[in-house]
Scaffold this motif. Structure first.
Motif, PDB file in Angstrom:
ATOM      1  N   PRO A   1       0.832  -1.206   0.000  1.00 17.85           N
ATOM      2  CA  PRO A   1       0.000   0.000   0.000  1.00 17.85           C
ATOM      3  C   PRO A   1       0.867   1.257   0.000  1.00 17.85           C
ATOM      4  N   VAL A   2       0.272   2.364  -0.339  1.00 15.72           N
ATOM      5  CA  VAL A   2       0.982   3.634  -0.425  1.00 15.72           C
ATOM      6  C   VAL A   2       1.552   4.044   0.931  1.00 15.72           C
ATOM      7  N   SER A   3       0.948   3.575   2.004  1.00 18.95           N
ATOM      8  CA  SER A   3       1.448   3.918   3.344  1.00 18.95           C
ATOM      9  C   SER A   3       2.886   3.422   3.545  1.00 18.95           C
ATOM     10  N   ALA A   4       3.258   2.320   2.905  1.00 17.35           N
ATOM     11  CA  ALA A   4       4.645   1.833   2.996  1.00 17.35           C
ATOM     12  C   ALA A   4       5.600   2.806   2.312  1.00 17.35           C
ATOM     13  N   LEU A   5       5.158   3.406   1.231  1.00 19.20           N
ATOM     14  CA  LEU A   5       5.969   4.410   0.547  1.00 19.20           C
ATOM     15  C   LEU A   5       6.062   5.682   1.380  1.00 19.20           C
ATOM     16  N   GLU A   6       4.945   6.097   1.959  1.00 20.60           N
ATOM     17  CA  GLU A   6       4.945   7.298   2.801  1.00 20.60           C
ATOM     18  C   GLU A   6       5.884   7.145   3.993  1.00 20.60           C
ATOM     19  N   ALA A   7       6.001   5.926   4.508  1.00 20.19           N
ATOM     20  CA  ALA A   7       6.887   5.691   5.649  1.00 20.19           C
ATOM     21  C   ALA A   7       8.360   5.903   5.271  1.00 20.19           C
ATOM     22  N   MET A   8       8.684   5.744   3.989  1.00 17.78           N
ATOM     23  CA  MET A   8      10.066   5.929   3.533  1.00 17.78           C
ATOM     24  C   MET A   8      10.395   7.390   3.266  1.00 17.78           C
ATOM     25  N   LEU A   9       9.379   8.228   3.150  1.00 17.11           N
ATOM     26  CA  LEU A   9       9.571   9.641   2.839  1.00 17.11           C
ATOM     27  C   LEU A   9       9.384  10.476   4.092  1.00 17.11           C
ATOM     28  N   ASP A  10       9.833  11.717   4.029  1.00 14.94           N
ATOM     29  CA  ASP A  10       9.616  12.591   5.180  1.00 14.94           C
ATOM     30  C   ASP A  10       8.152  13.037   5.229  1.00 14.94           C
ATOM     31  N   GLY A  11       7.784  13.785   6.234  1.00 13.59           N
ATOM     32  CA  GLY A  11       6.390  14.148   6.465  1.00 13.59           C
ATOM     33  C   GLY A  11       5.800  15.123   5.475  1.00 13.59           C
ATOM     34  N   ASP A  12       6.602  15.696   4.576  1.00 11.60           N
ATOM     35  CA  ASP A  12       6.093  16.679   3.628  1.00 11.60           C
ATOM     36  C   ASP A  12       5.349  16.059   2.448  1.00 11.60           C
ATOM     37  N   HIS A  13       5.393  14.768   2.318  1.00 10.12           N
ATOM     38  CA  HIS A  13       4.774  14.099   1.177  1.00 10.12           C
ATOM     39  C   HIS A  13       3.416  13.546   1.586  1.00 10.12           C
ATOM     40  N   ASN A  14       2.375  14.071   0.965  1.00 11.21           N
ATOM     41  CA  ASN A  14       1.029  13.573   1.200  1.00 11.21           C
ATOM     42  C   ASN A  14       0.579  12.855  -0.067  1.00 11.21           C
ATOM     43  N   ILE A  15       0.497  11.555   0.003  1.00  9.25           N
ATOM     44  CA  ILE A  15       0.223  10.747  -1.180  1.00  9.25           C
ATOM     45  C   ILE A  15      -1.192  10.202  -1.085  1.00  9.25           C
ATOM     46  N   ARG A  16      -1.927  10.357  -2.163  1.00  5.51           N
ATOM     47  CA  ARG A  16      -3.295   9.828  -2.216  1.00  5.51           C
ATOM     48  C   ARG A  16      -3.225   8.306  -2.249  1.00  5.51           C
TER      49      ARG A  16
END
Length: 174
Positions: free
Chosen positions: A86-101
């Motif tokens: 899921p996209v949440s796994a990608l968000e965990a690799m990025l800093d908090g500035d990335h809001n991914i749908r």
């Protein structure tokens, strides 16, 4: 003596003719409108997947850790997502500035995976549509999965820049 029978309102036949005409028009217009709505949802999903692939490319190129070797060279370790996640796994690799749908316009989650060369974003559709919009598709169960690829960008060498300058100025050598 004038006796006129004035009729007020519409007769049942007039009302049924109007309803029949409206039904006939709706029968021609609604399928076209539904197809355009589906097309717009797919195009929107592909555009969102391209944005996710760009975010994925950032995560793919960012080192997770770095180590200094005895010869003072640095070795970087990069993340990978070898399976659909899921996209949440990608968000965990990025800093908090990335809001991914995380959900596409069809209400299904976007899935992401990447290796050292490419990022892949999956869009699941509820219907079968092989080869839609020229994208890579696979059949999963009774639905279509569109796979959007974030192409790996190579580094531009100085020799390539020199070649471009030569061709721009019509020079044979420098």
């Amino acid at each position: 003596m004038n006796s006129k029978n004035r009729q007020s309102g519409f007769t049942l036949i007039e009302i049924s003719i109007v309803v029949a005409v409206i039904s006939l028009l709706a029968a021609f217009i609604l399928p076209t409108a539904f197809d355009q709505l589906q097309t717009a949802k797919v195009e929107g999903s592909i555009e969102q997947a391209n944005n996710i692939a760009y975010q994925c490319d950032i995560a793919r190129r960012s080192p997770v850790s770095s180590a200094r070797n005895p010869d003072f060279s640095v070795t970087h370790t990069y993340a990978s997502l070898p399976d659909w996640s899921p996209v949440s796994a990608l968000e965990a690799m990025l800093d908090g500035d990335h809001n991914i749908r995380s959900v596409n316009p069809f209400g299904r989650p976007f899935l992401v995976r990447f290796d050292e060369r490419n990022c892949y974003v999956a869009i699941d559709l509820d219907f079968l549509a092989p080869g839609i919009f020229g994208q890579e598709t696979v059949q999963v169960g009774g639905m279509t999965r569109i796979i959007v690829t974030g192409k790996a960008r190579g580094n531009v060498s100085t020799e390539w820049v020199r070649h471009q300058q030569r061709s721009l100025y019509n020079e044979s050598s420098r």
